[in-house]
Write a protein that holds these residues in place. Structure first.
Motif, PDB file in Angstrom:
ATOM      1  N   GLY A 178       0.805  -1.212   0.000  1.00 43.54           N
ATOM      2  CA  GLY A 178       0.000   0.000   0.000  1.00 43.54           C
ATOM      3  C   GLY A 178       0.840   1.265   0.000  1.00 43.54           C
ATOM      4  N   TYR A 179       1.922   1.258   0.772  1.00 40.86           N
ATOM      5  CA  TYR A 179       2.802   2.425   0.843  1.00 40.86           C
ATOM      6  C   TYR A 179       3.396   2.733  -0.529  1.00 40.86           C
ATOM      7  CZ  TYR A 179       6.853   5.332   2.007  1.00 40.86           C
ATOM      8  OH  TYR A 179       7.781   6.344   2.046  1.00 40.86           O
ATOM      9  N   GLN A 181       0.686   4.158  -2.837  1.00 41.55           N
ATOM     10  CA  GLN A 181       0.307   5.498  -2.388  1.00 41.55           C
ATOM     11  C   GLN A 181       1.369   6.532  -2.725  1.00 41.55           C
ATOM     12  OE1 GLN A 181      -0.253   5.736   1.847  1.00 41.55           O
ATOM     13  NE2 GLN A 181      -1.109   7.811   1.773  1.00 41.55           N
ATOM     14  N   GLN A 182       2.623   6.205  -2.453  1.00 39.66           N
ATOM     15  CA  GLN A 182       3.705   7.153  -2.699  1.00 39.66           C
ATOM     16  C   GLN A 182       3.809   7.509  -4.181  1.00 39.66           C
ATOM     17  OE1 GLN A 182       4.159   8.347   0.573  1.00 39.66           O
ATOM     18  NE2 GLN A 182       6.119   8.780  -0.371  1.00 39.66           N
ATOM     19  N   CYS A 189       1.499   7.382  -6.522  1.00 37.47           N
ATOM     20  CA  CYS A 189       0.354   8.142  -7.025  1.00 37.47           C
ATOM     21  C   CYS A 189       0.279   9.538  -6.418  1.00 37.47           C
ATOM     22  CB  CYS A 189      -0.937   7.367  -6.774  1.00 37.47           C
ATOM     23  SG  CYS A 189      -1.018   5.828  -7.717  1.00 37.47           S
ATOM     24  N   GLU A 190       0.497   9.647  -5.120  1.00 34.81           N
ATOM     25  CA  GLU A 190       0.422  10.957  -4.483  1.00 34.81           C
ATOM     26  C   GLU A 190       1.576  11.860  -4.902  1.00 34.81           C
ATOM     27  OE1 GLU A 190      -0.111  10.373  -0.277  1.00 34.81           O
ATOM     28  OE2 GLU A 190      -2.238   9.868  -0.521  1.00 34.81           O
ATOM     29  N   VAL A 196      -5.801   8.755  -3.840  1.00 32.01           N
ATOM     30  CA  VAL A 196      -5.815   7.302  -3.660  1.00 32.01           C
ATOM     31  C   VAL A 196      -7.077   6.926  -2.882  1.00 32.01           C
ATOM     32  CG1 VAL A 196      -4.611   5.308  -2.690  1.00 32.01           C
ATOM     33  CG2 VAL A 196      -3.294   7.221  -3.639  1.00 32.01           C
ATOM     34  N   ARG A 243      -9.575   5.138  -0.605  1.00 36.01           N
ATOM     35  CA  ARG A 243      -9.340   4.321   0.583  1.00 36.01           C
ATOM     36  C   ARG A 243     -10.491   3.378   0.923  1.00 36.01           C
ATOM     37  NH1 ARG A 243      -5.737   8.235   1.029  1.00 36.01           N
ATOM     38  NH2 ARG A 243      -4.109   8.262   2.631  1.00 36.01           N
ATOM     39  N   ASN A 286      -4.600   0.287  -0.869  1.00 40.95           N
ATOM     40  CA  ASN A 286      -3.662   0.961  -1.773  1.00 40.95           C
ATOM     41  C   ASN A 286      -2.955   2.126  -1.074  1.00 40.95           C
ATOM     42  OD1 ASN A 286      -4.235  -0.585  -4.205  1.00 40.95           O
ATOM     43  ND2 ASN A 286      -6.280   0.294  -4.019  1.00 40.95           N
ATOM     44  N   TYR A 287      -2.928   2.075   0.236  1.00 38.26           N
ATOM     45  CA  TYR A 287      -2.221   3.050   1.059  1.00 38.26           C
ATOM     46  C   TYR A 287      -1.715   2.298   2.290  1.00 38.26           C
ATOM     47  CZ  TYR A 287      -6.452   2.782   3.854  1.00 38.26           C
ATOM     48  OH  TYR A 287      -7.500   2.314   4.609  1.00 38.26           O
ATOM     49  N   PRO A 345      -5.059  -0.784  -7.610  1.00 38.18           N
ATOM     50  CA  PRO A 345      -5.100   0.662  -7.372  1.00 38.18           C
ATOM     51  C   PRO A 345      -6.313   1.306  -8.028  1.00 38.18           C
ATOM     52  CG  PRO A 345      -2.927  -0.026  -8.113  1.00 38.18           C
ATOM     53  CD  PRO A 345      -3.830  -1.200  -8.287  1.00 38.18           C
ATOM     54  N   ARG A 348      -9.482  12.393  -3.398  1.00 36.01           N
ATOM     55  CA  ARG A 348      -9.821  10.971  -3.268  1.00 36.01           C
ATOM     56  C   ARG A 348     -11.252  10.729  -2.800  1.00 36.01           C
ATOM     57  NH1 ARG A 348      -9.770   9.249   2.027  1.00 36.01           N
ATOM     58  NH2 ARG A 348      -8.728  10.573   3.564  1.00 36.01           N
TER      59      ARG A 348
END
Length: 266
Positions: free
Chosen positions: A153-154, A157-158, A160-161, A167, A169, A188-189, A208, A215
């Motif tokens: 998830g990390y 998330q990283q 995409c953000e 993202v 949730r 996905n986070y 994702p 979001r």
């Protein structure tokens, strides 16, 4: 409860998932302006049944107990997931449509999704699709024995953000096997080093769901369709994988889709 799969069970999962990939390729052949999402559903159901499987989505209940009325989910533009195919939804130039497909064959499930461009799509939107697909594979790179769910998830998330995308949730990936949705949930986070330990034989669907704006999402009145609150576009890509000791084994495939799309593939 989490069920680790044997090598034989993973091969049965692979067969179901490769059929999903081939079904999505059949859909890729007919996506163009003027086609309805119901036509895509008819192509998918016929192909799945002709290959000795059944569509797992058809009749699957939502939180209210209402059965899903189609064999695939077709989510257009600002729709994130679970869009219902309809004769009233006509694809037009510049649209994107996420097609999520599931099969059941020989006792095991397949599940994969791909977001298609309809004709020529704005470069801003193509980038959203590209980054979402990249995030899927970055997540898969972290699906190895000894890591944790939070690492997947990390990583998603990283990526995409860092591109200023949202993202989602509220909807997540999941375990998969004899049932379409098994434990564990696959967000996905997350945080690196947190969550369930990944072990060889764990089979999960990583998917994702990423938005061009913020979001925040809303559920439509049909009880299924989820869209972005700000009505900006969303993208969704999904693979089913088996956790390995070295690298993940991707059981589904985009190869068949990309053979159809050629240089128009994302």
């Amino acid at each position: 409860m989490i069920f680790l799969k044997t090598e034989d069970e993973i091969e049965l999962l692979r067969a179901s998932n490769l059929l999903v990939g081939k079904t999505l390729a059949e859909i890729a052949k007919v996506i163009k302006p003027g086609v309805t999402t119901k036509e895509l559903d008819r192509v998918a159901e016929e192909f799945i049944r002709d290959n000795g499987a059944v569509p797992t989505f058809k009749g699957f209940p939502n939180q209210y107990g209402d059965p899903f009325p189609a064999s695939i989910c077709t989510s257009v533009n600002e729709q994130v997931v679970h869009g219902i195919p309809s004769d009233n939804v006509v694809l037009k130039e510049g649209d994107v449509v996420s097609v999520d497909c599931g099969t059941y064959m020989n006792g095991f499930c397949g599940d994969s999704a791909y977001t298609f461009c309809v004709g020529e799509v704005d470069e801003e939107v193509r980038k959203l699709l590209k980054v979402t697909k990249e995030a899927l594979y970055i997540g898969i790179q972290n699906a190895v024995q000894g890591k944790r769910l939070g690492d997947i998830g990390y990583a998603i998330q990283q990526h995409c953000e860092s591109n200023s995308y949202g993202v989602v949730r509220e909807f997540v990936g999941h375990g998969i096997g004899k049932d379409m949705h098994e434990d564990p949930q696959v967000p996905n986070y997350g945080k690196r080093g947190y969550g369930t330990m990944l072990k060889k034989g764990l089979c999960i669907a990583i998917e994702p769901m990423i938005t061009l704006g913020n979001r925040q999402i809303v559920m439509e009145r049909d009880g299924w369709t989820v869209r972005t609150r700000d009505c900006k576009y969303a993208a969704h890509f999904e693979h089913t994988i088996a956790v390995g000791s070295g690298e993940a084994d991707i059981l589904s495939s985009f190869k068949f889709i990309e053979e159809v799309l050629g240089d128009k593939a994302i």
